[in-house]
Design a protein around this motif. Structure first.
Motif, PDB file in Angstrom:
ATOM      1  N   ARG A 291      57.498  48.799  46.628  1.00 17.54           N
ATOM      2  CA  ARG A 291      57.546  48.405  45.202  1.00 17.54           C
ATOM      3  C   ARG A 291      56.509  47.338  44.874  1.00 17.54           C
ATOM      4  N   GLY A 292      55.392  47.311  45.621  1.00 19.92           N
ATOM      5  CA  GLY A 292      54.347  46.320  45.370  1.00 19.92           C
ATOM      6  C   GLY A 292      53.609  46.574  44.074  1.00 19.92           C
ATOM      7  N   HIS A 293      53.126  45.507  43.455  1.00 21.89           N
ATOM      8  CA  HIS A 293      52.398  45.609  42.196  1.00 21.89           C
ATOM      9  C   HIS A 293      50.905  45.787  42.444  1.00 21.89           C
ATOM     10  N   LEU A 294      50.278  46.593  41.593  1.00 26.39           N
ATOM     11  CA  LEU A 294      48.851  46.861  41.672  1.00 26.39           C
ATOM     12  C   LEU A 294      48.216  46.577  40.314  1.00 26.39           C
ATOM     13  N   PHE A 295      47.269  45.659  40.284  1.00 29.96           N
ATOM     14  CA  PHE A 295      46.486  45.398  39.081  1.00 29.96           C
ATOM     15  C   PHE A 295      45.212  46.233  39.163  1.00 29.96           C
ATOM     16  N   PHE A 296      44.830  46.887  38.062  1.00 27.32           N
ATOM     17  CA  PHE A 296      43.667  47.769  38.113  1.00 27.32           C
ATOM     18  C   PHE A 296      42.753  47.566  36.907  1.00 27.32           C
ATOM     19  N   VAL A 297      41.490  47.922  37.115  1.00 26.01           N
ATOM     20  CA  VAL A 297      40.501  47.982  36.052  1.00 26.01           C
ATOM     21  C   VAL A 297      39.917  49.384  36.073  1.00 26.01           C
ATOM     22  N   MET A 298      39.914  50.042  34.922  1.00 29.15           N
ATOM     23  CA  MET A 298      39.489  51.435  34.827  1.00 29.15           C
ATOM     24  C   MET A 298      38.351  51.565  33.819  1.00 29.15           C
ATOM     25  N   LYS A 299      37.408  52.434  34.121  1.00 29.28           N
ATOM     26  CA  LYS A 299      36.361  52.744  33.158  1.00 29.28           C
ATOM     27  C   LYS A 299      36.907  53.694  32.108  1.00 29.28           C
ATOM     28  N   SER A 300      36.865  53.268  30.858  1.00 31.94           N
ATOM     29  CA  SER A 300      37.465  54.094  29.812  1.00 31.94           C
ATOM     30  C   SER A 300      36.674  55.379  29.566  1.00 31.94           C
ATOM     31  N   GLN A 301      35.370  55.386  29.914  1.00 32.33           N
ATOM     32  CA  GLN A 301      34.590  56.602  29.698  1.00 32.33           C
ATOM     33  C   GLN A 301      34.958  57.696  30.703  1.00 32.33           C
ATOM     34  N   LYS A 302      35.264  57.289  31.945  1.00 29.81           N
ATOM     35  CA  LYS A 302      35.508  58.273  33.003  1.00 29.81           C
ATOM     36  C   LYS A 302      36.973  58.341  33.423  1.00 29.81           C
TER      37      LYS A 302
END
Length: 212
Positions: free
Chosen positions: A59-70
């Motif tokens: 149940r670990g938390h993951l922070f993410f950054v995503m490219k909105s174009q792809k």
């Protein structure tokens, strides 16, 4: 990464399939809290969010950054390391190689190359390979362990990569890339498996046959 508050908007990109940086298992990550939204900095910007590992033990938390174009993840916290089965690996070799993986996941490629070289040194020390330097020790290793010739040649190439990374005089140390370290990690994993894990797998198979 600097994001203007005037361009931030709430959105929902849904579940995310990736490997957990905490437990190492693949899974479809879900929202940790129902009212926590993803944030978008606009159609040409980035999406920021948080998800939770579906593994009930983790149940670990993951922070993410995503490219909105792809719509693909290009950065996470904690960073996702290349998977590594450490079963049957001596502690000093395991901890050294895991440090190489940690450096790679944090985009510290020069540091990772140095720790890959250190992993080879630890393997030679563990197997009793002799010599005044790592080149001689790897040559000595050829007479001690049974490995495909290609992996023994790879060990010498990995030695050179780590050596270039460690010396500021080298013209190559600042040019070590993600892909170069990535393939070096894959080769090191194969060397480790061949020396320490294949024998254990064969023993397990024979035990299963005897008990069947």
């Amino acid at each position: 990464m600097k994001v203007s508050l005037n361009t931030v908007a709430k959105m929902d990109v849904g579940t995310i399939s990736t490997r957990c940086p905490h437990c190492g298992k693949e899974g479809t990550f879900e929202r940790p809290i129902n009212d926590v939204y993803d944030l978008s900095s606009g159609p040409q910007g980035h999406i920021l969010g948080i998800r939770r590992c579906p593994n009930k033990i983790c149940r670990g938390h993951l922070f993410f950054v995503m490219k909105s174009q792809k719509w693909d993840i290009f950065d996470t916290y904690p960073p996702i390391k290349i998977d590594f089965n450490s079963d049957g690996i001596p502690d000093r070799i395991r901890s050294t190689f895991e440090e190489a993986l940690t450096c790679h996941s944090n985009k510290c490629y020069i540091s990772s190359a140095i720790m890959i070289r250190r992993t080879l040194e630890e393997i030679c020390h563990d197997r009793g390979a002799s010599g005044n330097n790592l080149k001689q020790k790897i040559a000595s290793l050829r007479d001690i362990v049974i490995l495909p010739e290609e992996l023994l040649d790879a060990a010498d190439d990995l030695r050179l990569l780590g050596n270039d990374a460690a010396h500021i005089e080298s013209n190559e140390f600042s040019q070590i890339s993600d892909s170069e370290v990535n393939i070096s990690i894959i080769l090191t994993k194969e060397i480790i498996k061949a020396i320490y894990q294949y024998k254990n797998l064969l023993s397990e198979l024979r035990n299963l046959k005897r008990n069947s």
